[in-house]
Design a protein around this motif. Sequence first.
Motif, mmCIF file in Angstrom:
data_model
loop_
_atom_site.group_PDB
_atom_site.id
_atom_site.type_symbol
_atom_site.label_atom_id
_atom_site.label_comp_id
_atom_site.label_asym_id
_atom_site.label_seq_id
_atom_site.Cartn_x
_atom_site.Cartn_y
_atom_site.Cartn_z
ATOM 1 N N ILE A 36 -34.827 -7.074 12.302
ATOM 2 C CA ILE A 36 -35.074 -6.844 13.738
ATOM 3 C C ILE A 36 -34.996 -5.347 14.020
ATOM 4 C CG2 ILE A 36 -34.327 -7.412 16.085
ATOM 5 C CD1 ILE A 36 -32.908 -9.872 14.856
ATOM 6 N N GLY A 37 -35.925 -4.836 14.832
ATOM 7 C CA GLY A 37 -35.928 -3.438 15.258
ATOM 8 C C GLY A 37 -35.577 -3.324 16.731
ATOM 9 N N HIS A 38 -34.869 -2.253 17.089
ATOM 10 C CA HIS A 38 -34.437 -2.079 18.483
ATOM 11 C C HIS A 38 -34.526 -0.597 18.856
ATOM 12 C CE1 HIS A 38 -32.238 -2.477 22.213
ATOM 13 N NE2 HIS A 38 -31.411 -1.523 21.824
ATOM 14 N N ARG A 39 -34.997 -0.319 20.075
ATOM 15 C CA ARG A 39 -35.066 1.037 20.623
ATOM 16 C C ARG A 39 -34.372 1.038 21.988
ATOM 17 N NH1 ARG A 39 -40.824 3.826 20.259
ATOM 18 N NH2 ARG A 39 -39.446 5.634 20.547
ATOM 19 N N GLN A 40 -33.288 1.775 22.054
ATOM 20 C CA GLN A 40 -32.499 1.817 23.286
ATOM 21 C C GLN A 40 -33.200 2.696 24.328
ATOM 22 O OE1 GLN A 40 -29.802 0.060 23.789
ATOM 23 N NE2 GLN A 40 -29.243 0.853 25.794
ATOM 24 N N PRO A 41 -33.374 2.224 25.552
ATOM 25 C CA PRO A 41 -33.995 3.062 26.588
ATOM 26 C C PRO A 41 -33.065 4.194 27.023
ATOM 27 C CG PRO A 41 -33.335 0.954 27.500
ATOM 28 C CD PRO A 41 -33.118 0.851 26.030
ATOM 29 N N VAL B 259 -32.118 -3.701 12.322
ATOM 30 C CA VAL B 259 -31.001 -4.636 12.161
ATOM 31 C C VAL B 259 -31.443 -5.706 11.163
ATOM 32 C CG1 VAL B 259 -29.437 -6.248 13.304
ATOM 33 C CG2 VAL B 259 -30.255 -4.213 14.528
ATOM 34 N N PHE B 260 -30.750 -5.781 10.023
ATOM 35 C CA PHE B 260 -31.097 -6.742 8.981
ATOM 36 C C PHE B 260 -29.950 -7.741 8.793
ATOM 37 C CE2 PHE B 260 -31.266 -8.089 4.504
ATOM 38 C CZ PHE B 260 -32.546 -8.635 4.484
ATOM 39 N N LYS B 261 -30.262 -9.017 8.864
ATOM 40 C CA LYS B 261 -29.271 -10.077 8.705
ATOM 41 C C LYS B 261 -29.605 -10.889 7.450
ATOM 42 C CE LYS B 261 -28.450 -10.581 13.667
ATOM 43 N NZ LYS B 261 -28.448 -11.520 14.823
ATOM 44 N N TYR B 262 -28.530 -11.249 6.723
ATOM 45 C CA TYR B 262 -28.738 -11.957 5.451
ATOM 46 C C TYR B 262 -27.574 -12.906 5.197
ATOM 47 C CZ TYR B 262 -28.649 -12.600 0.364
ATOM 48 O OH TYR B 262 -28.590 -13.130 -0.896
ATOM 49 N N LYS B 263 -27.912 -14.100 4.722
ATOM 50 C CA LYS B 263 -26.906 -15.074 4.299
ATOM 51 C C LYS B 263 -27.278 -15.555 2.904
ATOM 52 C CE LYS B 263 -25.761 -16.780 8.916
ATOM 53 N NZ LYS B 263 -25.716 -17.979 9.808
ATOM 54 N N LYS B 264 -26.323 -15.444 1.994
ATOM 55 C CA LYS B 264 -26.614 -15.823 0.611
ATOM 56 C C LYS B 264 -26.672 -17.348 0.464
ATOM 57 C CE LYS B 264 -21.776 -15.572 -0.849
ATOM 58 N NZ LYS B 264 -20.818 -14.989 -1.806
ATOM 59 N N LYS B 265 -27.520 -17.789 -0.459
ATOM 60 C CA LYS B 265 -27.691 -19.200 -0.839
ATOM 61 C C LYS B 265 -28.171 -20.077 0.317
ATOM 62 C CE LYS B 265 -24.055 -18.965 -4.351
ATOM 63 N NZ LYS B 265 -22.784 -19.559 -4.844
ATOM 64 N N LYS B 266 -28.661 -19.455 1.397
ATOM 65 C CA LYS B 266 -29.141 -20.224 2.550
ATOM 66 C C LYS B 266 -30.589 -19.898 2.908
ATOM 67 C CE LYS B 266 -25.146 -22.203 3.255
ATOM 68 N NZ LYS B 266 -24.986 -23.663 3.032
#
Length: 211
Positions: free
Chosen positions: A183-188, A170-177
């Motif tokens: 983030i990595g996630h593994r569902q059980p 999961v990659f989150k990005y906000k421009k000019k900020k």
Amino acid sequence: MASCSATSAPSLCSLLKLNCRVSSARQNFLLPPLSVSRKPILSPPSLSFAFKKIPGIAPRRFSESEAPEVEAEPVPESEPAQIVESSIEVPKREEVFAVVVIGSRQYIVFPGRFIHTQRLKGATADDKIILNKVLLVGTKTSTYIGKPVVPNAAVHAVIEEQGLNKKVTVFKYKKKKKYRRNIGHRQPNTRIRITGITGYQDSPAVTLDSL
């Protein structure tokens, strides 16, 4: 004069002898006799065969007309193999499948196969479970449809292990900020093996003839 000729004759002869000897010696020194060496001519190799002699038996030679004939010994014919049919017959498993609800999802299950489901809380390996929410059961000849579930139908299973799914990034990005989050996630999950489907025979069935 007679005396001078008498004395000069032997001196000339001696001089001639010396010259002849010197000339012959010079010729021998300058031109030595040539020695030609002849190599012997090799004959082609002859093939020879050695036979082992047996003591007490004299070798016998045969002509082409008197060559001995060797008779082949008859080979005994092998008896045909007897095919023994086993009287024990293995009963064929009926091909059946079912649609079952686990958690909030529906799965198509077959006896003998395994599936990965959502994590079953409180379950451990080698635990036996019974799934009662069976929506449909199908065979080669008939189909059992539930309203909404098939009465008395049950799916028997065994829990094999508790594991995790493949990793999701999961990659989150906000421009000019200057904001970035990775983030990595593994569902059980839970792996279960289906052992059998029972209890559907008493329910009303839909066959091909009735359609």
